[in-house]
Design a protein around this motif. Structure first.
Motif, short mmCIF file in Angstrom:
data_model
loop_
_atom_site.label_atom_id
_atom_site.label_comp_id
_atom_site.label_asym_id
_atom_site.label_seq_id
_atom_site.Cartn_x
_atom_site.Cartn_y
_atom_site.Cartn_z
N LEU A 41 0.80 -1.12 -0.32
CA LEU A 41 0.04 0.08 0.26
C LEU A 41 1.41 1.30 0.06
O LEU A 41 0.36 2.16 -0.69
CB LEU A 41 -0.22 0.09 1.53
CG LEU A 41 -2.30 -1.26 1.00
CD1 LEU A 41 -3.33 -0.69 2.63
CD2 LEU A 41 -3.05 -0.69 -0.25
N GLN A 42 1.79 1.58 0.64
CA GLN A 42 2.97 2.46 0.91
C GLN A 42 3.34 2.76 -0.85
O GLN A 42 3.69 3.95 -1.06
CB GLN A 42 4.06 2.15 1.90
CG GLN A 42 2.95 1.74 3.48
CD GLN A 42 3.18 0.77 4.01
OE1 GLN A 42 2.63 -0.36 3.33
NE2 GLN A 42 3.21 0.79 5.16
N ARG A 43 4.31 1.45 -0.90
CA ARG A 43 4.69 1.86 -2.31
C ARG A 43 3.57 1.93 -3.72
O ARG A 43 3.84 2.74 -4.63
CB ARG A 43 5.04 0.32 -2.80
CG ARG A 43 6.31 0.73 -4.37
CD ARG A 43 6.10 -1.50 -4.89
NE ARG A 43 6.65 -1.70 -3.49
CZ ARG A 43 6.98 -2.98 -3.60
NH1 ARG A 43 6.72 -4.09 -5.00
NH2 ARG A 43 7.50 -3.93 -3.09
N VAL A 44 2.36 2.01 -3.30
CA VAL A 44 1.39 2.69 -4.18
C VAL A 44 1.05 3.99 -3.90
O VAL A 44 0.46 4.82 -5.39
CB VAL A 44 -0.16 1.30 -4.23
CG1 VAL A 44 -1.08 2.38 -4.91
CG2 VAL A 44 -0.24 0.34 -4.93
N TRP A 45 0.80 4.71 -2.75
CA TRP A 45 0.54 5.77 -2.84
C TRP A 45 1.77 6.92 -2.60
O TRP A 45 1.51 7.52 -3.33
CB TRP A 45 -0.01 5.64 -1.53
CG TRP A 45 -1.18 4.89 -0.67
CD1 TRP A 45 -2.35 4.93 -1.57
CD2 TRP A 45 -1.64 4.19 -0.10
NE1 TRP A 45 -3.32 4.08 -1.26
CE2 TRP A 45 -2.75 4.36 0.14
CE3 TRP A 45 -1.25 4.47 2.18
CZ2 TRP A 45 -4.27 2.99 1.58
CZ3 TRP A 45 -2.21 3.64 2.83
CH2 TRP A 45 -3.23 3.79 2.35
N THR A 46 2.85 6.00 -2.30
CA THR A 46 4.14 7.14 -2.44
C THR A 46 4.93 6.79 -4.40
O THR A 46 5.15 7.94 -4.75
CB THR A 46 4.79 7.06 -1.98
OG1 THR A 46 5.76 5.32 -1.97
CG2 THR A 46 4.46 6.57 -0.38
N GLY A 47 4.21 5.40 -4.81
CA GLY A 47 4.83 5.59 -6.40
C GLY A 47 3.82 6.95 -7.16
O GLY A 47 4.58 6.56 -8.43
N ASP A 48 2.37 7.01 -7.08
CA ASP A 48 1.77 8.08 -7.13
C ASP A 48 1.49 9.11 -6.95
O ASP A 48 1.74 9.96 -6.30
CB ASP A 48 0.14 6.75 -7.65
CG ASP A 48 -0.96 8.02 -7.71
OD1 ASP A 48 -0.38 8.83 -9.09
OD2 ASP A 48 -1.79 7.87 -7.89
#
Length: 253
Positions: A41-48
């Motif tokens: 989830l952190q990867r999705v939020w920070t990667g967007d």
């Protein structure tokens, strides 16, 4: 015969709809915690970089909470129609001819039965008692608020596709001014392309998952409304309408 009895017990279980919804959200919650634990989830939020994934997540949580309130409301209504049927059937067996509204449990089905009795009383002894219009209004009232879930489910899918388009724009933008002889510019362009690809993939993933889960919830709600309308129609056609017609005949005699 045993199989039929087991089926009836399973259908008439208290808060069966609520249990189904809780099972669904338990699975979603476990998946959410697992994704949080492994950093997905952190990867999705920070990667967007556009923030669309965070917006999709917040909108999904809000609408899912709104739908859960309707799940609880319909679950109580399904229990209520079973209680009303038991009360009415016991009065028929005992031969009690008091007003049907005397001992009915409070709830939407009891209100519908009272509206049906009021229509018959106002219409007079010769009026044909047709409950189709009242049933349509009853079903429309039960479905009130469900359209938001279906609308937001399609909206989340559209937001995911919008993120895909934005991601491809961000990915292809650096290619227009790229100098093949400049190695640092090529590395910067590749980094920008990877960021644009991340936006495209993560927003699409968030939109698809959020939209599908809301559609599953909407499916549960629509099925519950159909089941409640079916049970209410069966109750009124078997017990209420014959009782009203019998009272009309007694009054005419």
């Amino acid at each position: 015969m045993r199989l039929r009895n087991r089926t009836l017990v399973r259908i008439d279980s208290e808060h069966l709809l609520l249990l189904k919804a809780l099972l669904l959200w338990a699975v979603v919650g476990v998946a959410f915690l697992a994704a949080w634990h492994y950093g997905l989830l952190q990867r999705v939020w920070t990667g967007d970089s556009t923030g669309l994934s965070v917006a999709i997540t917040l909108v999904f949580l809000g609408v899912a909470t709104h739908g859960s309130r309707h799940v609880l409301r319909l679950s109580r209504a399904l229990n209520h129609v079973a209680d009303v049927r038991e009360t009415v059937a016991s009065e028929v067996v005992s031969g009690n001819r008091r007003s049907w509204s005397d001992d009915l449990p409070a709830g939407c089905v009891s209100d519908y039965i009272r509206s049906l009795r009021t229509k018959a009383k106002i219409g007079g002894s010769r009026a044909l008692l047709d409950q189709s219009l009242l049933l349509d209004a009853f079903e429309a009232d039960l479905r009130r608020g469900h359209e938001l879930g279906w609308f937001v489910a399609d909206l989340l899918l559209s937001l995911g596709l919008l993120g895909t388009v934005i991601g491809f724009v961000l990915m292809l933008g650096p290619m227009s001014h790229l100098d093949a002889a400049d190695q640092s510019a090529i590395r910067a362009a590749l980094a920008a392309m990877s960021g644009g690809m991340a936006v495209a993939l993560y927003t699409t993933l968030a939109g698809l998952i959020g939209g599908m889960l809301l559609k599953v919830q909407g499916f549960l709600l629509d099925n519950a409304v159909q089941e409640l309308v079916r049970r209410t129609t069966e109750l009124t056609e078997i017990y209420i309408l014959p009782a009203i017609e019998r009272r009309r005949l007694d009054a005419a005699a």
